[in-house]
Design a protein around this motif. Structure first.
Motif, mmCIF file in Angstrom:
data_model
loop_
_atom_site.group_PDB
_atom_site.id
_atom_site.type_symbol
_atom_site.label_atom_id
_atom_site.label_comp_id
_atom_site.label_asym_id
_atom_site.label_seq_id
_atom_site.Cartn_x
_atom_site.Cartn_y
_atom_site.Cartn_z
ATOM 1 N N GLU A 54 13.013 -2.081 10.604
ATOM 2 C CA GLU A 54 14.170 -1.179 10.658
ATOM 3 C C GLU A 54 13.795 0.287 10.519
ATOM 4 O O GLU A 54 14.491 1.164 11.030
ATOM 5 N N ALA A 55 12.716 0.559 9.774
ATOM 6 C CA ALA A 55 12.364 1.946 9.500
ATOM 7 C C ALA A 55 11.111 2.391 10.244
ATOM 8 O O ALA A 55 10.736 3.568 10.164
ATOM 9 N N GLY A 56 10.457 1.455 10.943
ATOM 10 C CA GLY A 56 9.242 1.806 11.673
ATOM 11 C C GLY A 56 8.121 2.274 10.770
ATOM 12 O O GLY A 56 7.238 3.025 11.189
ATOM 13 N N MET A 57 8.138 1.810 9.529
ATOM 14 C CA MET A 57 7.152 2.241 8.544
ATOM 15 C C MET A 57 5.835 1.506 8.767
ATOM 16 O O MET A 57 5.779 0.276 8.750
ATOM 17 N N ARG A 58 4.784 2.255 8.965
ATOM 18 C CA ARG A 58 3.464 1.646 9.109
ATOM 19 C C ARG A 58 3.003 1.109 7.764
ATOM 20 O O ARG A 58 3.325 1.680 6.711
ATOM 21 N N ALA A 59 2.250 0.031 7.787
ATOM 22 C CA ALA A 59 1.827 -0.611 6.541
ATOM 23 C C ALA A 59 1.077 0.349 5.623
ATOM 24 O O ALA A 59 1.211 0.303 4.409
ATOM 25 N N GLY A 60 0.302 1.250 6.201
ATOM 26 C CA GLY A 60 -0.475 2.177 5.384
ATOM 27 C C GLY A 60 0.356 3.234 4.694
ATOM 28 O O GLY A 60 -0.121 3.922 3.787
ATOM 29 N N ASP A 61 1.634 3.395 5.117
ATOM 30 C CA ASP A 61 2.503 4.403 4.523
ATOM 31 C C ASP A 61 3.406 3.831 3.432
ATOM 32 O O ASP A 61 4.254 4.532 2.891
ATOM 33 N N SER A 62 3.248 2.560 3.147
ATOM 34 C CA SER A 62 4.061 1.945 2.098
ATOM 35 C C SER A 62 3.190 1.060 1.224
ATOM 36 O O SER A 62 2.152 0.559 1.658
ATOM 37 N N CYS A 63 3.638 0.901 0.012
ATOM 38 C CA CYS A 63 2.922 0.061 -0.954
ATOM 39 C C CYS A 63 3.967 -0.761 -1.694
ATOM 40 O O CYS A 63 4.553 -0.300 -2.683
ATOM 41 N N ILE A 64 4.258 -1.947 -1.196
ATOM 42 C CA ILE A 64 5.277 -2.820 -1.783
ATOM 43 C C ILE A 64 4.558 -3.951 -2.506
ATOM 44 O O ILE A 64 3.913 -4.793 -1.868
ATOM 45 N N LEU A 65 4.663 -3.955 -3.816
ATOM 46 C CA LEU A 65 3.852 -4.861 -4.631
ATOM 47 C C LEU A 65 4.696 -5.857 -5.406
ATOM 48 O O LEU A 65 5.813 -5.545 -5.857
ATOM 49 N N LEU A 66 4.129 -7.030 -5.573
ATOM 50 C CA LEU A 66 4.713 -8.049 -6.437
ATOM 51 C C LEU A 66 4.279 -7.748 -7.874
ATOM 52 O O LEU A 66 3.083 -7.644 -8.169
ATOM 53 N N GLY A 67 5.240 -7.594 -8.770
ATOM 54 C CA GLY A 67 4.885 -7.307 -10.157
ATOM 55 C C GLY A 67 6.102 -6.886 -10.960
ATOM 56 O O GLY A 67 7.169 -6.614 -10.407
ATOM 57 N N ASN A 68 5.926 -6.828 -12.271
ATOM 58 C CA ASN A 68 7.004 -6.442 -13.190
ATOM 59 C C ASN A 68 6.696 -5.049 -13.744
ATOM 60 O O ASN A 68 5.809 -4.889 -14.577
ATOM 61 N N PRO A 69 7.423 -4.025 -13.326
ATOM 62 C CA PRO A 69 7.126 -2.653 -13.757
ATOM 63 C C PRO A 69 7.339 -2.403 -15.251
ATOM 64 O O PRO A 69 6.911 -1.362 -15.751
ATOM 65 N N LEU A 70 8.009 -3.331 -15.943
ATOM 66 C CA LEU A 70 8.189 -3.156 -17.386
ATOM 67 C C LEU A 70 6.950 -3.578 -18.165
ATOM 68 O O LEU A 70 6.854 -3.325 -19.367
ATOM 69 N N LEU A 71 6.013 -4.202 -17.474
ATOM 70 C CA LEU A 71 4.760 -4.625 -18.101
ATOM 71 C C LEU A 71 3.609 -3.843 -17.477
ATOM 72 O O LEU A 71 3.615 -3.575 -16.279
ATOM 73 N N ARG A 72 2.621 -3.495 -18.279
ATOM 74 C CA ARG A 72 1.530 -2.649 -17.804
ATOM 75 C C ARG A 72 0.214 -3.402 -17.798
ATOM 76 O O ARG A 72 -0.066 -4.198 -18.693
ATOM 77 N N GLY A 126 2.103 -7.568 -14.796
ATOM 78 C CA GLY A 126 2.144 -6.131 -15.025
ATOM 79 C C GLY A 126 1.618 -5.319 -13.854
ATOM 80 O O GLY A 126 0.878 -5.815 -12.997
ATOM 81 N N ILE A 127 2.012 -4.038 -13.814
ATOM 82 C CA ILE A 127 1.572 -3.143 -12.750
ATOM 83 C C ILE A 127 0.811 -1.962 -13.362
ATOM 84 O O ILE A 127 0.830 -1.749 -14.571
ATOM 85 N N VAL A 128 0.153 -1.190 -12.512
ATOM 86 C CA VAL A 128 -0.499 0.048 -12.938
ATOM 87 C C VAL A 128 0.542 1.164 -12.876
ATOM 88 O O VAL A 128 1.109 1.428 -11.818
ATOM 89 N N PRO A 129 0.865 1.805 -14.005
ATOM 90 C CA PRO A 129 1.939 2.809 -14.016
ATOM 91 C C PRO A 129 1.576 4.073 -13.246
ATOM 92 O O PRO A 129 0.408 4.439 -13.134
ATOM 93 N N ARG A 130 2.619 4.756 -12.712
ATOM 94 C CA ARG A 130 2.433 6.021 -12.000
ATOM 95 C C ARG A 130 3.319 7.086 -12.643
ATOM 96 O O ARG A 130 4.352 6.778 -13.228
#
Length: 743
Positions: A207-225, A250-254
């Motif tokens: 729908e958005a024509g977003m190239r894979a390299g321009d997005s980072c969609i990750l499986l994880g729980n942002p409340l855990l580090r 957990g994810i790596v926080p930003r």
């Protein structure tokens, strides 16, 4: 199509999962569900594809990791399952895949009679916190957040994140807004649900024509580090076993995001034992804690270990969150995800970043978040707030539910701009707003600093005048004893469902109404009616008659004596704590003898002269109106009561002529309250040695109550015109003709 998909998934789980093993059932449910949506996505990308190429289609388009794809395709009978799903898909026109998934989540897998099926419960959706946000609503929020960001920034390369991306509504909206404005976005998304992550990646591509390299969609729980990137397949396996709060998620926080958007989950972080066992109970009774314990005792060792793994995950996660400096202010009370995600979004913003998120309105009204909210308002981080009521069913939840759209930024010196009582999200950003300062909030709610329930400037001005002229309850009555004494669950070991010697009846909120403790009873009702979930008591026909409520629960004498040891007098004021600002009346209070009352009733105790004053206040429409303007949620607590302005004790001694009788306001009030309780022999002693006169015969209860309303209005210095306006807001209590006649 959704029901047919669920039927196929249930059939293959039953066929291929060892049905004695809860973990295997849960994992097979997740794997077949994932396979089903792999099919839908592959068909959308490459119609009429061959079954053997499904993995390549996903990997070539960088929608999933090769190890994950291979693992899912190794599921038992996967090829036959894919063939059946594709036959179904190709018979129908594929609609919006995200919409299909939202419908899919509306059912839950259950095991019964050694067969898996789907029922209408939504336990899995509740745990995921996955409630569909309308695409146009997500677009409005995202568009405003991005526009607000560019009011102070000119760079065209922006980092945009959604920490609970679900099916990608906000991130797809972000891409569309950026495309319209020739902005180059870098997209970040996170979710604990593997299917949601897959759908978001697909939508960004399609729908958005977003190239894979321009997005980072990750499986994880942002409340855990986690200190570093974890193995993708290990995270996937953890997620499909349902262990979303395992530290491995957990994810790596930003801390460098330019824009953060989303609709984070609105759930408490706690292990819901009943919801967990619902999947595997096979029709066994698990309604009570005792029944669940018995069911667990009869379960296999492997299933017990799976159960305790969940318990450990939740306890470890809560401990980690409370220690995490990212959640210093929001990790208070029982952990709620919407509060935690709010602080996460704020802390992940860069120096000039903006966030636009949907949260439960409890965040800005409930006392538990007082410190957090004060920080948000004092620092100016919360710069705009739009308060909604769900009466037009923006979300498929209770129409009384309140939610808000909060806009945050790292640095701000202005006042909070507040839009109230919204029910339509179209063009919501341009709705009329009130400017309200940190100082004013703390004057209106001195103990909490939270947002009052006002919906107009007029209501805000009324509240301000009341606070200017009167001190709050907590200051006028510092010696007041409050209590909520018997808890039907916590004290269940000392409670019976039948009357026995040495046990006392327990009063429930259902039994009380304005100026009466004889409103309803369980007398004459069958056990099935009395003890069913959300049982309703039978109304007593004549509250001035001889019938008293009959209880359905009884507590041991000795236990009650211990619970009530801090209450010395014979009488208390009792009110229904479970109520709402939209009810016929919000405050429903009465006198009771000191007796066992359950958690749906709150009590207070003072010398009887003061309790007569307070009961008149509590049941007045002026006090009730103030309660409505301040109350959040469904629990009328002592914290709310203590913050409400009340007349001082001296004002009751003022002599006035009322209904052609000259007396103190106190005597006018006492005479009417005594009349209202003349049939309740349990509290006759409360009126001994009380100054009162006989009322003119023939007055109805409604007329007497209206007269007390007028007397309390005098105490508050509310004139007749204002009183009529207040009375007119209680349309379910006073009709228009009654307002004209009585006021």
């Amino acid at each position: 199509m959704i029901i047919q998909l669920q039927d196929k998934i249930a059939k293959y789980i039953t066929r291929n999962a060892p049905l004695s093993d809860w973990r295997d059932i849960r994992e097979h449910y997740a794997r077949y569900s994932y396979l089903a949506f792999m099919c839908l996505i592959a068909e959308s990308i490459s119609p009429d594809f061959e079954v053997k190429s499904i993995g390549d289609i996903l990997c070539d388009n960088r929608l999933e990791d090769r190890d994950v794809v291979n693992y899912v395709l190794s599921t038992g009978d996967a090829v036959n399952f894919i063939c059946e799903v594709m036959n179904l898909v190709r018979e129908q026109e594929i609609r919006d895949i995200n919409e299909i998934y939202q419908g899919f989540l509306a059912g839950d897998f259950v095991l019964k009679d050694k067969v898996v099926s789907f029922d209408g419960s939504k336990n899995n959706r509740d745990i995921l916190g996955s409630y569909y946000t309308q695409e146009s609503f997500a677009f409005e929020i995202t568009k405003k957040a991005i526009e607000d960001y560019f009011k102070e920034n000119s760079n065209v390369n922006v980092r945009i994140a959604d920490y609970s991306c679900g099916g990608g509504a906000f991130l797809v909206s972000a891409c569309k807004v950026c495309l319209e404005n020739e902005i180059v976005p870098r997209i970040y998304g996170y979710d604990v649900d593997p299917v949601a992550v897959l759908i978001t990646r697909f939508r960004l591509l399609k729908e958005a024509g977003m190239r894979a390299g321009d997005s980072c969609i990750l499986l994880g729980n942002p409340l855990l580090r986690t200190p570093g990137e974890a193995d993708i397949l290990s995270i996937f396996k953890c997620a499909i076993s349902g262990r979303f709060y395992n530290i491995q998620m957990g994810i790596v926080p930003r801390k460098d995001m330019d824009v953060v958007v989303g609709n984070p989950p609105w759930e408490k972080i706690r292990f819901e034992e009943k919801k967990f066992l619902h999947h595997f109970a096979q029709g066994a009774d698990i309604g009570t804690k005792a029944e669940r314990d018995l069911f667990l005792q009869g379960s296999s060792q492997a299933n017990k270990e799976y159960y305790f793994n969940f318990l450990d995950d939740y306890e470890s996660a809560k401990a980690a969150i409370r220690k995490d400096p990212c959640f210093d202010m929001s990790s208070c009370g029982e952990l709620n995800t919407y509060a935690l995600f709010t602080e996460l979004c704020l802390n992940s913003l860069g120096e000039t970043g903006r966030a636009g998120i949907i949260v439960k309105t409890s965040l800005v009204k409930m006392p538990v978040y007082s410190s957090f909210f004060r920080q948000l308002t004092e620092s100016g981080a919360l710069y705009e707030l739009y308060l909604f009521v769900n009466r037009k069913k923006i979300f498929c939840i209770d129409s009384r539910e309140e939610f808000s759209v909060a806009f945050l930024k790292s640095k701000n010196k202005g006042q909070l701009r507040l839009a109230l009582n919204l029910d339509n999200f179209e063009d919501f950003g341009n709705k009329e707003k009130i400017c309200i300062s940190y100082q004013l909030l703390n004057k209106l709610n001195p103990e909490t600093g939270m947002i009052p329930n006002v919906s107009s400037d007029e209501e805000l001005e009324f509240l301000m005048s009341i606070y200017k002229n009167h001190k709050v309850f907590g200051l006028i009555y510092p010696e007041c004893r409050f209590g909520r004494l018997v808890h039907l669950t916590n004290h269940s070991g000392s409670i019976l469902k039948r009357e026995e010697k040495g046990y006392l009846p327990i009063y429930e909120g259902k039994f009380i109404e304005i100026y009466t403790g004889k409103f309803a009873t369980f007398k004459g009702m069958s056990d099935s009616e009395k003890y069913k979930n959300k049982a309703t008591a039978r109304l007593i026909e004549d509250v001035d008659g001889c019938e008293y409520p009959q209880s359905r629960f009884y507590i041991q004498n000795e236990v009650w004596e211990n619970l009530s040891r801090n209450f010395a007098g014979d009488y208390v004021i009792a009110w229904r704590s479970l109520t709402s600002a939209t009810n016929r009346r919000t405050m429903l209070a009465t006198f009771l003898p000191l007796m066992p009352t359950c958690q749906s009733i709150q009590l207070l105790q003072l010398p009887k002269e003061k309790m007569l004053h307070i009961l008149a206040l509590f049941n007045s429409i002026v006090f009730d109106y103030i309660v409505r303007l301040k109350m959040a949620g469904l629990d009328l607590t002592q914290t709310i009561i203590k913050q409400i302005p009340v007349p001082d004790e001296v004002s009751y001694s003022k002599i006035i002529t009322f209904k052609k009788i000259e007396a103190t306001i106190e005597e006018h009030i006492n005479s009417r309250i005594r009349e209202l309780y003349k049939s309740d022999g349990r509290i006759i002693g409360l009126f001994s040695n009380v100054e009162a006169y006989e009322l003119q015969p023939g007055k109805t209860r409604k007329e007497i109550i209206a007269e007390i309303d007028s007397l309390v209005a005098i105490l508050y210095s509310v004139d007749e015109e204002q009183l009529r306006k207040i009375a007119s807001t209680f349309t379910k209590y006073y009709s228009r003709k009654e307002v004209e006649r009585l006021f």
